[in-house]
Design an enzyme around this catalytic site. Structure first.
Site, PDB file in Angstrom:
ATOM      1  CE1 TYR A  46      -4.217   1.162  -0.056  1.00 20.76           C
ATOM      2  CE2 TYR A  46      -4.524  -0.941   1.035  1.00 20.76           C
ATOM      3  CZ  TYR A  46      -5.043   0.129   0.332  1.00 20.76           C
ATOM      4  OH  TYR A  46      -6.377   0.156   0.020  1.00 20.76           O
ATOM      5  CD  GLU A  48      -4.418   5.360   1.309  1.00 18.33           C
ATOM      6  OE1 GLU A  48      -4.163   5.948   2.360  1.00 18.33           O
ATOM      7  OE2 GLU A  48      -5.508   4.805   1.083  1.00 18.33           O
ATOM      8  CG  ASP A 192      -8.707  10.881 -23.736  1.00 17.50           C
ATOM      9  OD1 ASP A 192      -7.705  10.151 -23.915  1.00 17.50           O
ATOM     10  OD2 ASP A 192      -9.769  10.459 -23.259  1.00 17.50           O
ATOM     11  CB  THR A 218      -5.088   4.232 -21.806  1.00 16.32           C
ATOM     12  OG1 THR A 218      -5.147   4.235 -23.236  1.00 16.32           O
ATOM     13  CG2 THR A 218      -6.417   4.716 -21.257  1.00 16.32           C
ATOM     14  CE  LYS A 221      -7.799   2.536 -25.416  1.00  9.81           C
ATOM     15  NZ  LYS A 221      -7.782   3.096 -24.063  1.00  9.81           N
ATOM     16  NE  ARG A 227      -7.278  -2.904 -18.713  1.00  6.98           N
ATOM     17  CZ  ARG A 227      -7.666  -2.999 -19.989  1.00  6.98           C
ATOM     18  NH1 ARG A 227      -7.118  -3.881 -20.798  1.00  6.98           N
ATOM     19  NH2 ARG A 227      -8.610  -2.213 -20.453  1.00  6.98           N
TER      20      ARG A 227
HETATM   21  C1  LIG Z   1     -10.211   8.290 -25.827  1.00 11.88           C
HETATM   22  C2  LIG Z   1     -10.357   7.395 -24.637  1.00 11.88           C
HETATM   23  N1  LIG Z   1     -10.342   7.951 -23.421  1.00 11.88           N
HETATM   24  C3  LIG Z   1     -10.482   7.212 -22.315  1.00 11.88           C
HETATM   25  C4  LIG Z   1     -10.604   5.839 -22.408  1.00 11.88           C
HETATM   26  C5  LIG Z   1     -10.844   5.075 -21.145  1.00 11.88           C
HETATM   27  O1  LIG Z   1      -9.845   4.230 -20.789  1.00 11.88           O
HETATM   28  P1  LIG Z   1     -10.106   3.106 -19.692  1.00 11.88           P
HETATM   29  O2  LIG Z   1     -10.824   2.017 -20.361  1.00 11.88           O
HETATM   30  O3  LIG Z   1      -8.717   2.762 -19.231  1.00 11.88           O
HETATM   31  O4  LIG Z   1     -10.905   3.727 -18.596  1.00 11.88           O
HETATM   32  C6  LIG Z   1     -10.596   5.211 -23.653  1.00 11.88           C
HETATM   33  C7  LIG Z   1     -10.736   3.749 -23.741  1.00 11.88           C
HETATM   34  O5  LIG Z   1     -10.866   3.151 -24.717  1.00 11.88           O
HETATM   35  C8  LIG Z   1     -10.475   6.018 -24.797  1.00 11.88           C
HETATM   36  O6  LIG Z   1     -10.499   5.485 -26.016  1.00 11.88           O
END
Ligand SMILES: Cc1ncc(COP(=O)(O)O)c(C=O)c1O
Length: 412
Positions: A46, A48, A192, A218, A221, A227
């Site tokens: 842990y 935090e 994003d 993320t 991908k 993950r």
């Molecule tokens: C553009 C975008 N933002 C956020 C996410 C969310 O990611 P997570 O599934 O890790 O929550 C995704 C997932 O496919 C995504 O394509």
């Protein structure tokens, strides 16, 4: 139930992955060293808090690992501050919203059917209970973002936050144009890049850190990592972002995932990774061309990324039926809405495929040629079960030539 049952199911899943082609555009195969880090004993801890400021004893090693991950990702993207603790992309986006918005504030983001993501304030997201969202779309003629429409909507709606980026938009995004709109309307800009982070690292997509207040992505991908999510921002937002992640929206960090992220960032800085991403895009372009030659309609008529969105609009089938047909042939994909879809999320008019996984496995042009035949057959004859099962033999043969982990270990 004996624990062995789950371990046996994991073996079954490993076999399934080896024998099928994963064309789900949001998935990839991390390096074996990342998988090792991510299932390691560091997850027993842990921790935090943040590096040097933990609420638990015994975090010396955790601090070193998180410190390395933060330094590496900042260098990789040229960002002033990084938070590597978000458990997922959704949580990274939520933390950004919670750090700057008050209940009732407004968000302008891309419409789900046009490529956006649920976590961008969509009505199904928890954010929709707190904030008001308006969506921008794409140009009906070419399927691309209509920046003038975004500008007009921003002037009218006066959002506090504009979000650029999506999960099924196959083209590059001009973050500079979004910056200009935010400057004109006084909104924060969140980019994003969950899908395109790896392309940014490889220098094959515009880097949003040059324009955005916040960048989220993320690591599982195009980054080919574990993950998880990451937030990048300017130093002036560091405190509020860190507070919004922990203790704002999360508890203890997932140390094993952060260890995997550190390795992922190290690998993403190499020439080998850059060559991998180049091949991902080349394979996507080859596949688009072959599918079009076989009469398959592609949204935006092509792709600048690993994402290919097939339109089934003028056929008598839907994304659900084609996804099922492809699975029978050993090809994993996902049904997806397309811009101005007349179908529903359960039976949309699109199929999203991608080239991250097959490029990681080293599929050749010849293999992609064969896949294009199978995909176009599924689009035209989704009800022909025998035809799909017959084609599974071809898929299994290709997969055998390109094991995921025996050779791939050393590859990328
Ligand atoms: C553009 C975008 N933002 C956020 C996410 C969310 O990611 P997570 O599934 O890790 O929550 C995704 C997932 O496919 C995504 O394509």
């Amino acid at each position: 139930m004996r624990p062995d049952k789950i371990l046996n199911l994991l073996k079954e899943e490993e076999k399934r992955q080896e024998e099928t082609v994963n064309m789900v555009a949001s998935e990839n195969y991390p390096d074996m060293r990342i998988l090792k880090a991510y299932s390691s004993i560091i997850s027993n801890r842990y921790s935090e808090g943040y590096v040097g400021k933990r609420y638990y004893a015994g975090t010396k090693v955790v601090d070193k690992i998180e410190g390395i991950a933060v330094d590496k990702v900042k260098r990789l993207f040229g960002s002033e501050h990084a938070n590597v603790q978000p458990h997922s992309g959704t949580q990274a986006n939520m933390a950004v919203m919670m750090s700057i918005l008050k209940p009732g504030d407004r968000i302008l983001s891309m419409d789900l059917a046009c490529g956006g993501h649920i976590s961008h304030g969509n009505r199904l997201s928890i954010a929709a209970n707190l904030f008001k969202t308006m969506h921008y779309g794409v140009d009906k003629k070419n399927g691309r973002i209509d920046y003038e429409d975004v500008r007009k909507k921003a002037i009218k709606f006066k959002p506090s936050l504009i979000i650029a980026g999506g999960s099924s938009y196959p083209r590059g995004i001009d973050f500079k144009k979004f910056r200009d709109i935010c400057d004109e309307t006084g909104a924060y800009l969140l980019c994003d890049i969950a899908h395109t982070a790896g392309l940014v690292c490889a220098g094959l997509h515009q880097n949003p850190c040059d324009f955005a207040d916040f960048v989220t992505f993320t690591t599982h991908k195009s980054m080919k990592g574990p993950r998880g999510g990451v937030i990048l921002c300017k130093d002036k937002y560091a405190k509020q972002i860190d507070r919004a992640v922990f203790p704002g929206t999360q508890g203890g960090s997932l140390n094993s995932n952060i260890a995997g992220k550190a390795i992922c960032f190290e690998i993403a800085a190499t020439g080998r990774f850059k060559r991998y991403i180049k091949r991902v895009i080349q394979n996507s372009r080859i596949l688009c061309r072959l599918l079009k030659e076989r009469g398959v309609n592609i949204v935006t008529n092509g792709s600048d990324t690993h994402i290919i969105l097939i339109s089934l609009e003028n056929t008598n089938t839907n994304g659900h039926a084609v996804q099922e047909a492809l699975e029978k042939a050993g090809i994993m994909s996902n049904k997806n809405l397309i811009p101005f879809d007349k179908g529903s999320p359960k039976k949309p008019s699109g199929i999203r495929i991608g080239t991250l996984g097959l490029t990681s496995r080293g599929f050749t042009k010849k293999d992609i040629h064969r896949l294009s035949e199978i995909i176009s057959y599924a689009v035209k004859n989704p009800e022909d079960e025998d035809g799909m099962i017959k084609r599974k033999k071809i898929v299994t043969k290709i997969c055998k030539k390109h094991p995921i982990y025996k050779r791939n270990n050393k590859k990328c």
